[in-house]
Design an enzyme around this catalytic site. Sequence first.
Site, short mmCIF file in Angstrom:
data_model
loop_
_atom_site.label_atom_id
_atom_site.label_comp_id
_atom_site.label_asym_id
_atom_site.label_seq_id
_atom_site.Cartn_x
_atom_site.Cartn_y
_atom_site.Cartn_z
N LYS A 42 38.84 58.92 36.36
CA LYS A 42 38.39 58.84 35.37
C LYS A 42 39.41 58.39 34.87
O LYS A 42 38.62 57.74 33.23
CB LYS A 42 37.59 60.56 34.48
CG LYS A 42 36.63 60.63 35.95
CD LYS A 42 36.28 62.25 35.63
CE LYS A 42 36.79 63.39 36.20
NZ LYS A 42 36.36 64.72 35.81
N GLU A 97 44.56 50.27 36.28
CA GLU A 97 44.64 51.98 36.04
C GLU A 97 45.19 52.03 35.21
O GLU A 97 45.12 51.20 34.20
CB GLU A 97 45.60 51.68 37.12
CG GLU A 97 45.69 53.21 38.62
CD GLU A 97 44.95 54.48 38.57
OE1 GLU A 97 44.68 54.62 37.55
OE2 GLU A 97 45.67 55.03 39.00
N ASP A 98 45.03 53.36 35.28
CA ASP A 98 45.26 54.19 33.39
C ASP A 98 47.10 53.74 33.35
O ASP A 98 47.89 53.20 32.99
CB ASP A 98 44.64 55.24 33.20
CG ASP A 98 44.94 56.11 34.17
OD1 ASP A 98 44.88 56.46 35.35
OD2 ASP A 98 44.78 57.79 34.15
N ASP A 101 52.43 56.14 37.82
CA ASP A 101 53.95 57.18 38.32
C ASP A 101 54.72 56.51 38.88
O ASP A 101 54.73 56.13 39.59
CB ASP A 101 53.41 58.41 37.46
CG ASP A 101 53.84 59.38 37.62
OD1 ASP A 101 55.33 59.13 37.23
OD2 ASP A 101 53.65 60.35 37.75
N LYS A 129 55.68 53.90 34.23
CA LYS A 129 56.54 55.19 34.71
C LYS A 129 56.93 54.84 35.32
O LYS A 129 57.21 55.54 36.72
CB LYS A 129 55.76 55.83 34.46
CG LYS A 129 56.22 57.63 33.53
CD LYS A 129 55.88 58.50 33.63
CE LYS A 129 54.54 59.42 32.65
NZ LYS A 129 54.08 60.54 33.74
N PHE A 150 55.28 63.39 29.55
CA PHE A 150 53.46 63.17 30.00
C PHE A 150 52.90 63.17 29.30
O PHE A 150 52.87 64.27 28.21
CB PHE A 150 53.18 64.88 30.35
CG PHE A 150 51.71 64.70 31.57
CD1 PHE A 150 51.88 64.42 32.63
CD2 PHE A 150 50.06 65.44 30.67
CE1 PHE A 150 50.73 64.50 33.35
CE2 PHE A 150 50.11 65.09 31.82
CZ PHE A 150 49.07 64.51 32.69
N ILE A 151 51.91 61.75 28.91
CA ILE A 151 51.34 61.47 28.35
C ILE A 151 49.78 61.76 28.23
O ILE A 151 49.48 61.83 29.69
CB ILE A 151 51.47 60.09 27.48
CG1 ILE A 151 50.80 59.02 28.74
CG2 ILE A 151 52.96 59.70 26.71
CD1 ILE A 151 51.03 58.13 29.00
N ASP A 157 43.86 62.05 30.94
CA ASP A 157 44.15 64.24 30.72
C ASP A 157 44.84 65.08 31.38
O ASP A 157 46.32 63.99 31.94
CB ASP A 157 42.93 64.68 31.42
CG ASP A 157 43.03 64.45 33.48
OD1 ASP A 157 43.39 63.48 34.07
OD2 ASP A 157 42.79 65.67 33.77
N ARG A 163 41.29 63.59 27.22
CA ARG A 163 40.48 62.34 27.09
C ARG A 163 40.02 61.62 26.08
O ARG A 163 39.92 60.47 26.24
CB ARG A 163 39.78 62.24 28.87
CG ARG A 163 39.90 62.36 29.62
CD ARG A 163 39.41 62.22 31.02
NE ARG A 163 39.65 63.16 32.31
CZ ARG A 163 40.35 62.77 33.16
NH1 ARG A 163 40.61 61.84 33.02
NH2 ARG A 163 40.68 63.26 34.55
P1 IMP Z 1 50.71 58.01 41.05
O1 IMP Z 1 49.82 58.10 42.12
O2 IMP Z 1 51.97 59.32 40.50
O3 IMP Z 1 50.97 57.10 40.39
O4 IMP Z 1 49.89 59.21 40.27
C1 IMP Z 1 48.72 57.71 38.95
C2 IMP Z 1 47.32 59.27 38.46
O5 IMP Z 1 47.74 60.45 38.11
C3 IMP Z 1 47.33 58.19 37.47
O6 IMP Z 1 45.96 57.73 37.67
C4 IMP Z 1 46.96 59.41 36.59
O7 IMP Z 1 45.68 60.07 36.64
C5 IMP Z 1 48.01 60.55 36.62
N1 IMP Z 1 49.56 60.90 35.91
C6 IMP Z 1 50.46 59.82 35.83
N2 IMP Z 1 51.21 60.41 35.29
C7 IMP Z 1 50.79 60.81 33.86
C8 IMP Z 1 50.60 61.79 32.22
O8 IMP Z 1 51.79 61.30 31.93
N3 IMP Z 1 49.44 61.42 32.21
C9 IMP Z 1 48.05 61.90 32.44
N4 IMP Z 1 48.11 61.54 33.66
C10 IMP Z 1 49.51 61.24 34.47
MG MG Z 2 43.85 58.12 37.49
#
Ligand code: IMP
Ligand code: MG
Length: 178
Positions: A42, A97-98, A101, A129, A150-151, A157, A163
Amino acid sequence: MTQDIERVLFSPQQLHETVHKLGEKISADYAGKNLLLVSVLKGAVVFMTDLMREITIPCSIDFMAVHSYSGTQSTGEVQILKDLGMPIEGYDVLIVEDILDSGRTLHYIMNLLRSRHPSSIRICTLFDKPSGRKADVTADYVGMLVPDAFIVGYGLDYNEKYRNLPYIGVLKSEIYGG
Ligand code: IMP
Ligand code: MG
């Protein structure tokens, strides 16, 4: 909600300017192509709805939902909660994507969607990030780099809250026990 925010990282105006620039670039790069925006629910939904209105060429949209996170820690496991509603063969897919990370979520999604033979597939992330990266994933379009904090807000969220904040804020570490 606002009392849980340590500081505002990006204002609504800064977010708008960033999304506008991304829309301009994507419109130029995908002119004459068969653009399909695929948003990851979401978290990316606010970004998606703003970005699509900054894109000036024809495009289609679809959504998928995955679960990869519990609290502030990436579990490394990705589960498909909702798949795309259409075949993507012949489309130039741009994953929206938002935040990128660890990269595990997008790594999984890229492999899955590549196996369905789209004409092309690329990634547009609003936030990157780089310090958190664990999987080999690079975004083709990046709105802004963010520090290792953590943002929340603008779709992002913490345990399903925040959100609806119109800005991006750094969550106070006492909220998640960090
Ligand atoms: P990844 O698989 O670790 O790259 O995770 C990506 C997902 O983790 C994103 O789509 C977010 O839903 C969540 N996420 C990663 N960092 C943050 C953050 O700082 N705040 C909120 N959600 C995050
Ligand atoms: Mg996400």
